[in-house]
Every structure is written in C-alpha cells, then in structure tokens.
Design a protein around this motif. Structure first.
Motif, short mmCIF file in Angstrom:
data_model
loop_
_atom_site.label_atom_id
_atom_site.label_comp_id
_atom_site.label_asym_id
_atom_site.label_seq_id
_atom_site.Cartn_x
_atom_site.Cartn_y
_atom_site.Cartn_z
N ASN A 15 34.77 49.70 45.11
CA ASN A 15 36.06 49.38 45.66
C ASN A 15 35.98 49.66 47.14
N ASN A 16 35.06 50.63 47.55
CA ASN A 16 35.02 50.69 49.21
C ASN A 16 34.24 49.50 49.65
N LEU A 17 33.36 49.12 48.94
CA LEU A 17 32.40 47.90 49.47
C LEU A 17 33.32 46.97 49.51
N LEU A 18 33.98 46.51 48.41
CA LEU A 18 35.05 45.26 48.42
C LEU A 18 36.01 45.50 49.59
N HIS A 19 36.50 46.72 49.83
CA HIS A 19 37.43 46.71 51.20
C HIS A 19 36.61 46.45 52.41
N THR A 20 35.57 47.25 52.38
CA THR A 20 34.87 47.28 53.74
C THR A 20 34.21 45.76 54.26
N ILE A 44 32.40 42.33 33.39
CA ILE A 44 31.52 42.73 34.57
C ILE A 44 30.98 41.79 35.46
N ASP A 45 31.22 40.50 35.20
CA ASP A 45 30.66 39.37 36.03
C ASP A 45 31.82 38.71 36.71
N ARG A 46 31.80 38.74 38.08
CA ARG A 46 32.91 38.37 38.93
C ARG A 46 32.28 37.50 39.93
N ALA A 47 33.32 36.53 40.67
CA ALA A 47 32.98 35.77 41.49
C ALA A 47 33.81 36.15 42.84
N LEU A 48 33.40 36.60 43.83
CA LEU A 48 33.81 37.09 44.94
C LEU A 48 33.84 36.35 46.34
N THR A 49 34.83 36.33 47.11
CA THR A 49 34.60 35.47 48.38
C THR A 49 35.42 36.53 49.46
#
Length: 155
Positions: A15-20, A44-49
């Motif tokens: 969560n910290n990584l996603l926020h940062t 567990i697999d997700r696409a992030l942008t």
C-alpha cells in the motif's frame, strides 16, 4: 478463498508503494480470482497504471481471462488507441496450416472453449468437486490435443 486470511499489516508495504508511486489498478472485467491451486483461490495478479498513462491512454480496461493450463489467469490489456500489427504471413505456411491442420486447430479451439467454460463456472463455485474433476479432465484432454499437434509437426 480457502487459504489464510490476509491481515492489513501484511499489505502495508504494498500500500505504501502504491501510494508513493501514485499507482492504481486499471478497471477490469472477467474472472475475479487470478490465481488458484484448486484449493486456494486468490486475486494476486493486477494491472497497475499511473496518472501519466491515463493522460495518454484515456480508456484502458484489463480483461481477466480463464486460466487455461496455467495456475494464473492471463490478463489482456485493452486501450481504444491500440493498433493491430501488420502481419505479413508466408502463403505456403498458411496453405499448409489450412490444408493439413484445420481439424487439429478446430479440436484445439473446442478443447480451449470447453476448459474455459468450466473454469468460468469454477470462478463462481470454487469448491464444487464435480467442476474440479471436469476441469482436470478438460485440462488433460486439452494437453493431449497439443501433444498430438507437436507429434504431427515433428513427423
């Protein structure tokens, strides 16, 4: 589902990584669970942008497909701005495939559809023993079709 509950503190670093990095999950459709060992089902697999991606590709959608022969669900990322590559096929190869392997291709397609349909049903009823057995049988049949095609190609 079927495993140990994930506690909030176990996700703290993620969560910290996603926020940062200002990342967020892309909108999605399809299967909810993206990994399974047939006992445990997890997403567990997700696409992030990030925001830059949304500025350049205003519409992006992830399609979670059925897992086929893998324990992970393939993801297809779709954007409105994507272009199809210009495929320049060799006509001899196309003719060989059409003339000699059409039935094998039809069997592969049928086996894939059958496996996919069962795996879609499993997404909604993961503990159904009949579906789990049907999935194993369909998977074995699908692998057998591929083994046959490899044998034909090697001849």
């Amino acid at each position: 589902m079927g495993g140990n509950k994930i506690l909030d503190h176990e996700l703290e670093d993620l969560n910290n990584l996603l926020h940062t990095c200002e990342l967020q999950e892309i909108r999605w459709t399809g299967a909810y669970f993206s990994w399974t060992n047939k006992t445990i089902w997890s997403r567990i697999d997700r696409a992030l942008t990030n925001a830059y991606w949304f500025e350049t590709s205003d519409f992006t959608l992830t399609h979670y497909l059925t897992n086929g022969l893998s324990d992970h669900t393939p993801m297809l990322i779709d954007t409105l701005a994507h272009q199809s590559p210009n495929l320049n096929s060799n006509s001899v190869t196309c003719g060989l495939n059409k003339d000699h392997f059409a039935d094998l291709r039809a069997q592969q397609d049928k086996g894939r559809r059958e496996l996919s349909n069962i795996q879609q049903a499993l997404q909604h009823d993961q503990r159904n023993k009949n579906l789990l057995q049907e999935e194993k049988t369909a998977r074995d049949r699908y692998v057998s079709i591929f083994s046959s095609s490899i044998s034909l190609i090697q001849q």
